[in-house]
Design an enzyme around this catalytic site. Structure first.
Site, short mmCIF file in Angstrom:
data_model
loop_
_atom_site.label_atom_id
_atom_site.label_comp_id
_atom_site.label_asym_id
_atom_site.label_seq_id
_atom_site.Cartn_x
_atom_site.Cartn_y
_atom_site.Cartn_z
N ILE A 1 43.53 35.17 35.15
CA ILE A 1 44.07 36.34 34.46
C ILE A 1 43.98 36.12 32.96
O ILE A 1 44.68 35.27 32.40
CB ILE A 1 45.52 36.62 34.90
CG1 ILE A 1 45.55 36.79 36.43
CG2 ILE A 1 46.07 37.85 34.19
CD1 ILE A 1 46.94 36.99 37.01
N ASP B 1 43.33 28.59 30.62
CA ASP B 1 41.91 29.00 30.67
C ASP B 1 41.05 28.01 29.90
O ASP B 1 39.95 27.66 30.31
CB ASP B 1 41.72 30.43 30.14
CG ASP B 1 42.21 30.61 28.71
OD1 ASP B 1 43.06 29.82 28.23
OD2 ASP B 1 41.73 31.57 28.05
N THR C 1 29.62 52.46 6.80
CA THR C 1 30.87 51.80 7.21
C THR C 1 30.71 51.06 8.54
O THR C 1 31.12 49.90 8.67
CB THR C 1 32.00 52.84 7.32
OG1 THR C 1 32.11 53.49 6.05
CG2 THR C 1 33.32 52.20 7.68
N SER D 1 42.48 40.40 28.49
CA SER D 1 41.84 41.71 28.63
C SER D 1 41.57 42.08 30.07
O SER D 1 41.70 43.23 30.46
CB SER D 1 40.49 41.75 27.89
OG SER D 1 40.67 41.56 26.52
N HIS E 1 39.60 38.02 36.10
CA HIS E 1 38.31 37.44 36.48
C HIS E 1 38.45 36.85 37.88
O HIS E 1 39.23 35.93 38.09
CB HIS E 1 37.90 36.36 35.48
CG HIS E 1 38.01 36.82 34.05
ND1 HIS E 1 37.13 37.71 33.47
CD2 HIS E 1 38.93 36.53 33.09
CE1 HIS E 1 37.48 37.94 32.22
NE2 HIS E 1 38.58 37.24 31.96
N1 LIG Z 1 33.62 45.78 30.57
C1 LIG Z 1 34.26 45.15 29.59
N2 LIG Z 1 35.56 45.39 29.37
C2 LIG Z 1 36.22 44.74 28.41
N3 LIG Z 1 35.66 43.82 27.59
C3 LIG Z 1 34.37 43.55 27.75
C4 LIG Z 1 33.59 44.19 28.76
N4 LIG Z 1 32.34 43.68 28.70
C5 LIG Z 1 32.32 42.80 27.70
N5 LIG Z 1 33.53 42.71 27.11
C6 LIG Z 1 33.86 41.83 25.99
O1 LIG Z 1 34.63 40.81 26.51
C7 LIG Z 1 35.60 40.37 25.57
C8 LIG Z 1 36.80 39.97 26.35
O2 LIG Z 1 36.38 38.88 27.12
P1 LIG Z 1 37.04 38.48 28.48
O3 LIG Z 1 36.42 37.20 28.83
O4 LIG Z 1 36.98 39.59 29.45
O5 LIG Z 1 38.54 38.33 27.98
P2 LIG Z 1 39.83 37.69 28.62
O6 LIG Z 1 39.39 36.49 29.41
O7 LIG Z 1 40.62 37.37 27.43
O8 LIG Z 1 40.46 38.73 29.49
C9 LIG Z 1 35.81 41.51 24.59
O9 LIG Z 1 35.76 41.00 23.28
C10 LIG Z 1 34.66 42.47 24.87
O10 LIG Z 1 33.82 42.63 23.75
C1 LIG Z 2 44.01 31.45 23.20
C2 LIG Z 2 44.21 32.32 24.41
C3 LIG Z 2 45.05 33.54 24.02
C4 LIG Z 2 42.83 32.79 24.91
O1 LIG Z 2 43.01 33.72 25.93
P1 LIG Z 2 41.90 34.78 26.32
O2 LIG Z 2 41.25 35.25 25.09
O3 LIG Z 2 40.92 34.06 27.20
O4 LIG Z 2 42.61 35.86 27.09
C5 LIG Z 2 44.88 31.51 25.57
O5 LIG Z 2 44.11 30.40 25.86
C6 LIG Z 2 46.29 31.11 25.22
O6 LIG Z 2 47.21 31.88 25.34
N1 LIG Z 2 46.44 29.84 24.75
C7 LIG Z 2 47.71 29.28 24.40
C8 LIG Z 2 47.63 28.63 23.04
C9 LIG Z 2 46.70 27.44 22.94
O7 LIG Z 2 45.73 27.30 23.72
O8 LIG Z 2 46.93 26.59 22.05
K LIG Z 3 38.94 33.23 27.97
#
Ligand SMILES: Nc1ncnc2c1ncn2[C@@H]1O[C@H](COP(=O)(O)OP(=O)(O)O)[C@@H](O)[C@H]1O
Ligand SMILES: CC(C)(COP(=O)(O)O)[C@@H](O)C(=O)NCCC(=O)O
Ligand SMILES: [K+]
Length: 249
Positions: A17, A97, A173, A20, A23
C-alpha cells in the site's frame, strides 16, 4: 519431498500500500504470475470482488498506517513490518516500502545496492555488501512537485509530464514547469548516483516506482552513460516480499 514440491507452487498474494496506489501481485510459490496497481478505494478490483484474497495467503505491507487497520483483522492476512526485514542498521521510522525494495533489489541484482523509487515521494535507499543500510534521501515525486506548484500558486496549472525529455529553455508556462521539475530531479538523481559509485564502485543501481519509465527515459536522453549502468524493475518490493514469505509458505 512431495510436500516440498507442492509448497514451491503454493499461490499467495502480495499487497504493497503506497501513498498513491495499491500495488498487488499474485505468486505461485517463487514465480510472479501477475502484478497490477489500483487506485486507493478503487472499485472493480476483481480479486477484491471475488474474495480470492480470503482463500489464499495475503501478505500486506503499507506506508499508510491507517490502511493497515482494515487489512490486519482479515483471515489469511499477514502484515509485514520492519522488524522482519533482514537488513542491518534500519532506523525506526524507515518506510517498509524502502526496506522491501532494497531487500528485493539486493536479492536479484546483488549488493551493494541503491534503489531509486519514483513514487509519490522519490526515495533513494542504499545498502552495502554486509546488508547494512547506508542511508538515503526523500524528496517530492514528479507528480507531487507538479501538484504542489498548482496548489501553492494562483497562476500555475497542473500540467502533464512529457514522455520525452522536454527542452531545457522553455518559452511557455507548461514547458517551464516541465523543464524545472525534470531537469532538477534528473540532475539531483545523477548526482546521487555518481556519489554512490564513488563510494561503491561495483554498486548496483535500480530504478522502480510508478515514474520509473519516465525517469529512465529522461536519464537516457540527458545522461546516456549513466543510464547504461542503471537497471529498471517495477517489482523490487515484491521480490523483497518473496524473500521473506517463501520461508513461511
Ligand atoms: N495510473 C497512474 N495513476 C497514478 N500515478 C501514476 C499512474 N501511472 C504512473 N503514475 C506515476 O506514478 C507515481 C506514483 O508512483 P506509485 O509507485 O504508484 O506511488 P506509491 O507507491 O507512492 O503509491 C506518480 O508520480 C505518477 O506520475
Ligand atoms: C518516503 C515514503 C513516503 C515513500 O512512500 P511512497 O512514495 O512509496 O508512497 C515512505 O517510504 C515513508 O513513509 N517513509 C517513512 C520515512 C522514511 O523512510 O524515513
Ligand atoms: K514507493
Amino acid at each position: 519431498m512431495k510436500r516440498q514440491n507442492d509448497k514451491k507452487h503454493n499461490p499467495w498474494l502480495a499487497l504493497m500500500i503506497g501513498n498513491s496506489r495499491l500495488h498487488w501481485a499474485k505468486f505461485n510459490g517463487t514465480k510472479l504470475v501477475e502484478a497490477w496497481d489500483i487506485e486507493h478505494f478503487g472499485a472493480g478490483d476483481r480479486r477484491l470482488a471475488s474474495g480470492e484474497w480470503k482463500k489464499i495467503p495475503l501478505y500486506v505491507a503499507s506506508v499508510v498506517p491507517s490502511e493497515i487497520v482494515f487489512w490486519q483483522n482479515l483471515p489469511n492476512v499477514k502484515i509485514i513490518n520492519r522488524d522482519q526485514i533482514p537488513l542491518k542498521g534500519i532506523y525506526s521510522s524507515l518506510g517498509i516500502d524502502r526496506a522491501l525494495a532494497v531487500l528485493g533489489a539486493g536479492a536479484t541484482s546483488g549488493w551493494p545496492i541503491l534503489v531509486i523509487d519514483g513514487g509519490t515521494a522519490l526515495t533513494l535507499t542504499g545498502a552495502d555488501e554486509q546488508r547494512q543500510l547506508v542511508g538515503g534521501a526523500i524528496f517530492p515525486g514528479l507528480k507531487l512537485q507538479i501538484k504542489s506548484l498548482a496548489q501553492g500558486t494562483a497562476a500555475l496549472p497542473e500540467i502533464p509530464l512529457p514522455t520525452q525529455l522536454p527542452p531545457r529553455w522553455a518559452l511557455d508556462t507548461k514547458s517551464a514547469i516541465q523543464s524545472g521539475i525534470i531537469y532538477t530531479v534528473l540532475a539531483g538523481i545523477a548526482n546521487y548516483m555518481q556519489a554512490w559509485w564513488r563510494e561503491f564502485p561495483k554498486g548496483q543501481i535500480v530504478l522502480t516506482g510508478g515514474d520509473r519509465t519516465l525517469l529512465f527515459s529522461y536519464l537516457e536522453s540527458l545522461f546516456p552513460d549513466i543510464a547504461k549502468k542503471v537497471k529498471v524493475d517495477p517489482n523490487l518490493i515484491f521480490w523483497g516480499m518473496r524473500d521473506l514469505v517463501i520461508g513461511h509458505l
